[in-house]
Design a protein around this motif. Sequence first.
Motif, PDB file in Angstrom:
ATOM      1  N   GLY A 110      42.804  26.886  20.357  1.00  0.00           N
ATOM      2  CA  GLY A 110      41.882  26.510  21.427  1.00  0.00           C
ATOM      3  C   GLY A 110      42.597  26.253  22.736  1.00  0.00           C
ATOM      4  O   GLY A 110      43.608  26.875  23.049  1.00  0.00           O
ATOM      5  N   VAL A 111      42.048  25.328  23.519  1.00  0.00           N
ATOM      6  CA  VAL A 111      42.569  25.092  24.862  1.00  0.00           C
ATOM      7  C   VAL A 111      43.536  23.913  24.879  1.00  0.00           C
ATOM      8  O   VAL A 111      43.354  22.939  24.157  1.00  0.00           O
ATOM      9  N   PRO A 112      44.582  23.988  25.700  1.00  0.00           N
ATOM     10  CA  PRO A 112      45.558  22.899  25.760  1.00  0.00           C
ATOM     11  C   PRO A 112      44.980  21.620  26.347  1.00  0.00           C
ATOM     12  O   PRO A 112      44.039  21.652  27.146  1.00  0.00           O
ATOM     13  N   ALA A 113      45.550  20.498  25.928  1.00  0.00           N
ATOM     14  CA  ALA A 113      45.294  19.174  26.499  1.00  0.00           C
ATOM     15  C   ALA A 113      43.900  18.626  26.180  1.00  0.00           C
ATOM     16  O   ALA A 113      43.528  17.578  26.695  1.00  0.00           O
ATOM     17  N   VAL A 114      43.126  19.298  25.332  1.00  0.00           N
ATOM     18  CA  VAL A 114      41.850  18.781  24.848  1.00  0.00           C
ATOM     19  C   VAL A 114      41.963  18.695  23.329  1.00  0.00           C
ATOM     20  O   VAL A 114      42.130  19.715  22.667  1.00  0.00           O
ATOM     21  N   ALA A 115      41.902  17.464  22.791  1.00  0.00           N
ATOM     22  CA  ALA A 115      42.200  17.248  21.368  1.00  0.00           C
ATOM     23  C   ALA A 115      43.549  17.865  21.045  1.00  0.00           C
ATOM     24  O   ALA A 115      43.725  18.562  20.044  1.00  0.00           O
ATOM     25  N   ASP A 116      44.518  17.612  21.915  1.00  0.00           N
ATOM     26  CA  ASP A 116      45.808  18.300  21.888  1.00  0.00           C
ATOM     27  C   ASP A 116      46.827  17.381  22.551  1.00  0.00           C
ATOM     28  O   ASP A 116      46.514  16.692  23.525  1.00  0.00           O
ATOM     29  N   PRO A 117      48.074  17.333  22.055  1.00  0.00           N
ATOM     30  CA  PRO A 117      49.059  16.387  22.614  1.00  0.00           C
ATOM     31  C   PRO A 117      49.574  16.745  24.002  1.00  0.00           C
ATOM     32  O   PRO A 117      50.341  15.992  24.588  1.00  0.00           O
ATOM     33  N   GLY A 118      49.150  17.883  24.566  1.00  0.00           N
ATOM     34  CA  GLY A 118      49.677  18.303  25.858  1.00  0.00           C
ATOM     35  C   GLY A 118      49.164  17.537  27.060  1.00  0.00           C
ATOM     36  O   GLY A 118      49.678  17.705  28.167  1.00  0.00           O
ATOM     37  N   ALA A 119      48.144  16.687  26.885  1.00  0.00           N
ATOM     38  CA  ALA A 119      47.545  15.992  28.033  1.00  0.00           C
ATOM     39  C   ALA A 119      48.572  15.149  28.794  1.00  0.00           C
ATOM     40  O   ALA A 119      48.525  15.063  30.027  1.00  0.00           O
ATOM     41  N   ASP A 120      49.507  14.530  28.078  1.00  0.00           N
ATOM     42  CA  ASP A 120      50.495  13.682  28.745  1.00  0.00           C
ATOM     43  C   ASP A 120      51.392  14.505  29.663  1.00  0.00           C
ATOM     44  O   ASP A 120      51.784  14.050  30.744  1.00  0.00           O
ATOM     45  N   LEU A 121      51.736  15.727  29.250  1.00  0.00           N
ATOM     46  CA  LEU A 121      52.567  16.583  30.102  1.00  0.00           C
ATOM     47  C   LEU A 121      51.799  17.008  31.347  1.00  0.00           C
ATOM     48  O   LEU A 121      52.357  17.063  32.441  1.00  0.00           O
ATOM     49  N   VAL A 122      50.506  17.283  31.196  1.00  0.00           N
ATOM     50  CA  VAL A 122      49.681  17.657  32.343  1.00  0.00           C
ATOM     51  C   VAL A 122      49.594  16.502  33.341  1.00  0.00           C
ATOM     52  O   VAL A 122      49.720  16.700  34.560  1.00  0.00           O
ATOM     53  N   ARG A 123      49.410  15.289  32.833  1.00  0.00           N
ATOM     54  CA  ARG A 123      49.338  14.127  33.716  1.00  0.00           C
ATOM     55  C   ARG A 123      50.652  13.929  34.467  1.00  0.00           C
ATOM     56  O   ARG A 123      50.666  13.623  35.669  1.00  0.00           O
ATOM     57  N   LEU A 124      51.771  14.121  33.765  1.00  0.00           N
ATOM     58  CA  LEU A 124      53.079  13.994  34.405  1.00  0.00           C
ATOM     59  C   LEU A 124      53.268  15.065  35.473  1.00  0.00           C
ATOM     60  O   LEU A 124      53.847  14.804  36.533  1.00  0.00           O
ATOM     61  N   ALA A 125      52.769  16.274  35.207  1.00  0.00           N
ATOM     62  CA  ALA A 125      52.872  17.354  36.196  1.00  0.00           C
ATOM     63  C   ALA A 125      52.135  16.978  37.475  1.00  0.00           C
ATOM     64  O   ALA A 125      52.641  17.186  38.590  1.00  0.00           O
ATOM     65  N   HIS A 126      50.947  16.395  37.338  1.00  0.00           N
ATOM     66  CA  HIS A 126      50.206  15.964  38.523  1.00  0.00           C
ATOM     67  C   HIS A 126      50.981  14.885  39.282  1.00  0.00           C
ATOM     68  O   HIS A 126      51.050  14.907  40.522  1.00  0.00           O
ATOM     69  N   ALA A 127      51.556  13.946  38.558  1.00  0.00           N
ATOM     70  CA  ALA A 127      52.313  12.871  39.200  1.00  0.00           C
ATOM     71  C   ALA A 127      53.525  13.410  39.945  1.00  0.00           C
ATOM     72  O   ALA A 127      53.947  12.837  40.955  1.00  0.00           O
ATOM     73  N   ALA A 128      54.082  14.531  39.460  1.00  0.00           N
ATOM     74  CA  ALA A 128      55.273  15.119  40.076  1.00  0.00           C
ATOM     75  C   ALA A 128      54.928  16.139  41.153  1.00  0.00           C
ATOM     76  O   ALA A 128      55.827  16.735  41.752  1.00  0.00           O
ATOM     77  N   GLY A 129      53.642  16.352  41.403  1.00  0.00           N
ATOM     78  CA  GLY A 129      53.231  17.317  42.420  1.00  0.00           C
ATOM     79  C   GLY A 129      53.332  18.760  41.976  1.00  0.00           C
ATOM     80  O   GLY A 129      53.344  19.670  42.808  1.00  0.00           O
ATOM     81  N   VAL A 130      53.397  18.988  40.672  1.00  0.00           N
ATOM     82  CA  VAL A 130      53.466  20.345  40.131  1.00  0.00           C
ATOM     83  C   VAL A 130      52.059  20.919  40.028  1.00  0.00           C
ATOM     84  O   VAL A 130      51.132  20.241  39.568  1.00  0.00           O
ATOM     85  N   ARG A 131      51.904  22.155  40.444  1.00  0.00           N
ATOM     86  CA  ARG A 131      50.582  22.782  40.352  1.00  0.00           C
ATOM     87  C   ARG A 131      50.231  23.052  38.895  1.00  0.00           C
ATOM     88  O   ARG A 131      51.049  23.559  38.133  1.00  0.00           O
ATOM     89  N   VAL A 132      48.989  22.726  38.524  1.00  0.00           N
ATOM     90  CA  VAL A 132      48.482  22.941  37.167  1.00  0.00           C
ATOM     91  C   VAL A 132      47.347  23.955  37.239  1.00  0.00           C
ATOM     92  O   VAL A 132      46.412  23.796  38.021  1.00  0.00           O
ATOM     93  N   ARG A 133      47.433  25.009  36.407  1.00  0.00           N
ATOM     94  CA  ARG A 133      46.378  26.020  36.370  1.00  0.00           C
ATOM     95  C   ARG A 133      45.832  26.158  34.953  1.00  0.00           C
ATOM     96  O   ARG A 133      46.486  26.737  34.084  1.00  0.00           O
ATOM     97  N   PRO A 134      44.647  25.627  34.681  1.00  0.00           N
ATOM     98  CA  PRO A 134      44.019  25.838  33.371  1.00  0.00           C
ATOM     99  C   PRO A 134      43.449  27.253  33.303  1.00  0.00           C
ATOM    100  O   PRO A 134      42.769  27.703  34.222  1.00  0.00           O
ATOM    101  N   LEU A 135      43.715  27.951  32.211  1.00  0.00           N
ATOM    102  CA  LEU A 135      43.255  29.321  32.042  1.00  0.00           C
ATOM    103  C   LEU A 135      42.092  29.361  31.042  1.00  0.00           C
ATOM    104  O   LEU A 135      42.005  28.546  30.130  1.00  0.00           O
ATOM    105  N   VAL A 136      41.232  30.337  31.216  1.00  0.00           N
ATOM    106  CA  VAL A 136      40.010  30.434  30.432  1.00  0.00           C
ATOM    107  C   VAL A 136      40.310  30.849  28.989  1.00  0.00           C
ATOM    108  O   VAL A 136      41.096  31.767  28.739  1.00  0.00           O
ATOM    109  N   GLY A 137      39.670  30.158  28.053  1.00  0.00           N
ATOM    110  CA  GLY A 137      39.840  30.497  26.647  1.00  0.00           C
ATOM    111  C   GLY A 137      38.864  29.719  25.791  1.00  0.00           C
ATOM    112  O   GLY A 137      38.061  28.929  26.298  1.00  0.00           O
ATOM    113  N   PRO A 138      38.909  29.898  24.471  1.00  0.00           N
ATOM    114  CA  PRO A 138      37.913  29.290  23.584  1.00  0.00           C
ATOM    115  C   PRO A 138      38.141  27.803  23.363  1.00  0.00           C
ATOM    116  O   PRO A 138      39.247  27.374  23.030  1.00  0.00           O
ATOM    117  N   SER A 139      37.104  27.018  23.553  1.00  0.00           N
ATOM    118  CA  SER A 139      37.103  25.592  23.221  1.00  0.00           C
ATOM    119  C   SER A 139      36.098  25.383  22.098  1.00  0.00           C
ATOM    120  O   SER A 139      34.900  25.596  22.294  1.00  0.00           O
TER     121      SER A 139
END
Length: 252
Positions: A110-139
């Motif tokens: 399925g999709v990252p960071a939803v019912a998935d341990p990747g959410a913490d990395l995404v939050r850290l990316a935002h805090a560091a000013g890194v661009r985050v691009r979610p891509l379309v896929g099955p949830s």
Amino acid sequence: MSNQPDSSHAGGTLFLIPNTLGKRDEADPLPDVIPAGVQQIAARLDYLVAENAKTARAFLKKLGETAPLARPIQQIEIRELNVNTRAEALADLLEPIRAGRDGGLLSEAGVPAVADPGADLVRLAHAAGVRVRPLVGPSSILLAVMGSGLNGQSFAFNGYLPVDPGERAQKLRELEQHSRKTRQTQVWIETPYRNGALLEAMRQHCAGTTLLSIAVDLTQPGETIVTLPLSAWRPERLELHKRPAIFSLLAA
């Protein structure tokens, strides 16, 4: 969808790469639940963060059949992020992207960071000013709500319910009461071998008029979605044993 790097942000981009739902035959091509544009972006990356390196390499092998990889699989760096990853290790996982390298966060299903341990990395990316691009896929969560016929205007995902029978019964009553009060659809998942026990617990502890929708094997050949009042649910109505399932409840 462009697969070119974005130069308007410092550093690289963290792409959130969706995966297929459930297991598929190795002979099957990567299905169209992963759009062609997403496949092209994933194929050009040489750095991935994934729950399991072995399954990530299997994804890349399948991906390479329809979108040629920019590098051989053995030259693609894969680092693991899972429930055992320490919080202090997240900065190291993000560092290559902060340094200017595009990277991908790949879900196990399925999709990252939803019912998935990747959410913490995404939050850290935002805090560091890194661009985050979610891509379309099955949830599986959204597909289940879409196919349930229950309230899609207001719903809540609750992850896993307690394993202990007493705690599970209490949680079910709480969710049903909240659903009845707010008209909100309550959604959760279960370990596949406990699906039957969960259904039986709902039949015991929730009202017969409460609507229950169960979606199994979403996007798979055996995909089935059934919505019925709990009074009409029987174990033989839908084979649940060891099948990935999403449960959705709406109290009348």
